[in-house]
Design a protein around this motif. Sequence first.
Motif, mmCIF file in Angstrom:
data_model
loop_
_atom_site.group_PDB
_atom_site.id
_atom_site.type_symbol
_atom_site.label_atom_id
_atom_site.label_comp_id
_atom_site.label_asym_id
_atom_site.label_seq_id
_atom_site.Cartn_x
_atom_site.Cartn_y
_atom_site.Cartn_z
ATOM 1 N N GLY A 254 0.817 -1.212 0.000
ATOM 2 C CA GLY A 254 0.000 0.000 0.000
ATOM 3 C C GLY A 254 0.845 1.253 0.000
ATOM 4 O O GLY A 254 0.434 2.295 0.518
ATOM 5 N N ARG A 255 2.025 1.186 -0.605
ATOM 6 C CA ARG A 255 2.974 2.300 -0.581
ATOM 7 C C ARG A 255 2.673 3.283 -1.706
ATOM 8 O O ARG A 255 2.743 2.931 -2.882
ATOM 9 C CB ARG A 255 4.403 1.764 -0.730
ATOM 10 N N HIS A 256 2.317 4.490 -1.349
ATOM 11 C CA HIS A 256 2.042 5.558 -2.317
ATOM 12 C C HIS A 256 0.981 5.145 -3.332
ATOM 13 O O HIS A 256 1.105 5.432 -4.529
ATOM 14 C CB HIS A 256 3.319 5.974 -3.049
ATOM 15 N N THR A 257 -0.063 4.468 -2.861
ATOM 16 C CA THR A 257 -1.073 3.934 -3.777
ATOM 17 C C THR A 257 -2.376 4.722 -3.769
ATOM 18 O O THR A 257 -3.265 4.431 -4.573
ATOM 19 C CB THR A 257 -1.377 2.471 -3.420
ATOM 20 N N GLY A 258 -2.534 5.672 -2.878
ATOM 21 C CA GLY A 258 -3.716 6.512 -2.888
ATOM 22 C C GLY A 258 -4.875 5.962 -2.077
ATOM 23 O O GLY A 258 -4.843 4.829 -1.573
ATOM 24 N N THR A 259 -5.918 6.762 -1.980
ATOM 25 C CA THR A 259 -7.055 6.446 -1.115
ATOM 26 C C THR A 259 -7.859 5.248 -1.600
ATOM 27 O O THR A 259 -8.278 4.404 -0.803
ATOM 28 C CB THR A 259 -7.992 7.671 -1.020
ATOM 29 N N VAL A 260 -8.081 5.151 -2.914
ATOM 30 C CA VAL A 260 -8.910 4.059 -3.451
ATOM 31 C C VAL A 260 -8.280 2.711 -3.142
ATOM 32 O O VAL A 260 -8.956 1.771 -2.699
ATOM 33 C CB VAL A 260 -9.123 4.234 -4.968
ATOM 34 N N TRP A 261 -6.965 2.594 -3.382
ATOM 35 C CA TRP A 261 -6.292 1.317 -3.092
ATOM 36 C C TRP A 261 -6.264 1.038 -1.591
ATOM 37 O O TRP A 261 -6.363 -0.109 -1.159
ATOM 38 C CB TRP A 261 -4.876 1.319 -3.655
ATOM 39 N N PHE A 262 -6.150 2.084 -0.788
ATOM 40 C CA PHE A 262 -6.197 1.947 0.671
ATOM 41 C C PHE A 262 -7.485 1.257 1.100
ATOM 42 O O PHE A 262 -7.472 0.312 1.895
ATOM 43 C CB PHE A 262 -6.082 3.340 1.306
ATOM 44 N N TRP A 263 -8.630 1.710 0.548
ATOM 45 C CA TRP A 263 -9.911 1.109 0.902
ATOM 46 C C TRP A 263 -10.079 -0.266 0.273
ATOM 47 O O TRP A 263 -10.726 -1.148 0.854
ATOM 48 C CB TRP A 263 -11.051 2.035 0.490
ATOM 49 N N PHE A 264 -9.497 -0.462 -0.911
ATOM 50 C CA PHE A 264 -9.573 -1.786 -1.528
ATOM 51 C C PHE A 264 -8.908 -2.841 -0.644
ATOM 52 O O PHE A 264 -9.423 -3.950 -0.490
ATOM 53 C CB PHE A 264 -8.904 -1.776 -2.905
ATOM 54 N N ILE A 265 -7.759 -2.502 -0.061
ATOM 55 C CA ILE A 265 -7.068 -3.457 0.807
ATOM 56 C C ILE A 265 -7.936 -3.806 2.012
ATOM 57 O O ILE A 265 -7.992 -4.965 2.440
ATOM 58 C CB ILE A 265 -5.703 -2.888 1.255
ATOM 59 N N ASP A 266 -8.640 -2.806 2.566
ATOM 60 C CA ASP A 266 -9.530 -3.084 3.690
ATOM 61 C C ASP A 266 -10.674 -4.014 3.276
ATOM 62 O O ASP A 266 -11.016 -4.959 3.999
ATOM 63 C CB ASP A 266 -10.104 -1.773 4.235
ATOM 64 N N VAL A 267 -11.271 -3.754 2.116
ATOM 65 C CA VAL A 267 -12.364 -4.610 1.633
ATOM 66 C C VAL A 267 -11.848 -6.019 1.359
ATOM 67 O O VAL A 267 -12.499 -7.020 1.715
ATOM 68 C CB VAL A 267 -12.992 -4.005 0.357
ATOM 69 N N PHE A 268 -10.689 -6.116 0.743
ATOM 70 C CA PHE A 268 -10.083 -7.424 0.476
ATOM 71 C C PHE A 268 -9.797 -8.175 1.781
ATOM 72 O O PHE A 268 -10.020 -9.385 1.877
ATOM 73 C CB PHE A 268 -8.794 -7.243 -0.325
ATOM 74 N N ALA A 269 -9.318 -7.458 2.795
ATOM 75 C CA ALA A 269 -9.028 -8.084 4.087
ATOM 76 C C ALA A 269 -10.302 -8.632 4.729
ATOM 77 O O ALA A 269 -10.301 -9.741 5.295
ATOM 78 C CB ALA A 269 -8.350 -7.088 5.015
ATOM 79 N N VAL A 270 -11.393 -7.875 4.646
ATOM 80 C CA VAL A 270 -12.672 -8.333 5.210
ATOM 81 C C VAL A 270 -13.164 -9.572 4.456
ATOM 82 O O VAL A 270 -13.625 -10.549 5.061
ATOM 83 C CB VAL A 270 -13.730 -7.214 5.156
ATOM 84 N N ALA A 271 -13.060 -9.553 3.121
ATOM 85 C CA ALA A 271 -13.476 -10.707 2.321
ATOM 86 C C ALA A 271 -12.618 -11.929 2.641
ATOM 87 O O ALA A 271 -13.126 -13.059 2.718
ATOM 88 C CB ALA A 271 -13.397 -10.374 0.835
ATOM 89 N N SER A 272 -11.315 -11.729 2.848
ATOM 90 C CA SER A 272 -10.422 -12.842 3.205
ATOM 91 C C SER A 272 -10.779 -13.395 4.583
ATOM 92 O O SER A 272 -10.731 -14.613 4.806
ATOM 93 C CB SER A 272 -8.960 -12.375 3.193
ATOM 94 N N LEU A 273 -11.123 -12.498 5.513
ATOM 95 C CA LEU A 273 -11.542 -12.932 6.842
ATOM 96 C C LEU A 273 -12.821 -13.753 6.753
ATOM 97 O O LEU A 273 -12.958 -14.796 7.420
ATOM 98 C CB LEU A 273 -11.752 -11.703 7.734
ATOM 99 N N LEU A 274 -13.761 -13.316 5.935
ATOM 100 C CA LEU A 274 -15.000 -14.068 5.733
ATOM 101 C C LEU A 274 -14.711 -15.428 5.120
ATOM 102 O O LEU A 274 -15.301 -16.440 5.522
ATOM 103 C CB LEU A 274 -15.938 -13.259 4.824
#
Length: 205
Positions: A146-166
């Motif tokens: 998530g290095r210098h990737t901006g806000t959209v990618w920041f939120w994508f990682i969070d959504v991906f993490a939640v989906a992986s947890l599920l």
Amino acid sequence: MGLNVNKKRKAFWLKQLHQWHWVSSALCLISLLLFSITGITLNHANDIPADPVTRPLEGQLPDSLLIVLNQRQSGPLPAPVQQWLDQEFALDSTGKEAEWAPDEVYVALPRPGGDAWLAITLDSGELMGEVTDRGWIAFFNDLHKGRHTGTVWFWFIDVFAVASLLFALTGLGLMFLHAKRRPATWPVTLAGLVIPWLLIIFFMH
């Protein structure tokens, strides 16, 4: 009667868990591949050769834009200057905070897989800078971090993490429902918990 109720309850949960498990796995599939592969490349970053390519920037800001630039004292570059930089040098400076000095303005433009900077002299409009490209592996490694990737990618990682947890939790639920017919389920699951801790305790110094 109670046996039938238990069977119906188990069938309900099996259906629900299977449904959520395959949905979450489908959502996570490509991203899991990306993060798994980049986990390997990050772990072996010192063993993977990299040849950064640096491109110098030289130019002259038009007089009309230089007037606009000198009207600004702080914050990002004026929008017309940002558009000119994008057209002339393919540099996206949108929203990037600039460092303003009495004689020049400096903008750092880090990005995934590379880096860039530029400086514009405020009295003459002379522009100079550099663009560095560290290659595709560095690009995907930076996406992983998530290095210098901006806000959209920041939120994508969070959504991906939640989906992986599920995905993981529904898998755990399925293992629980099938555990009676698969005796090795809990010993293997316990091994997956214990082995990393043993490695940390005995080999991480």
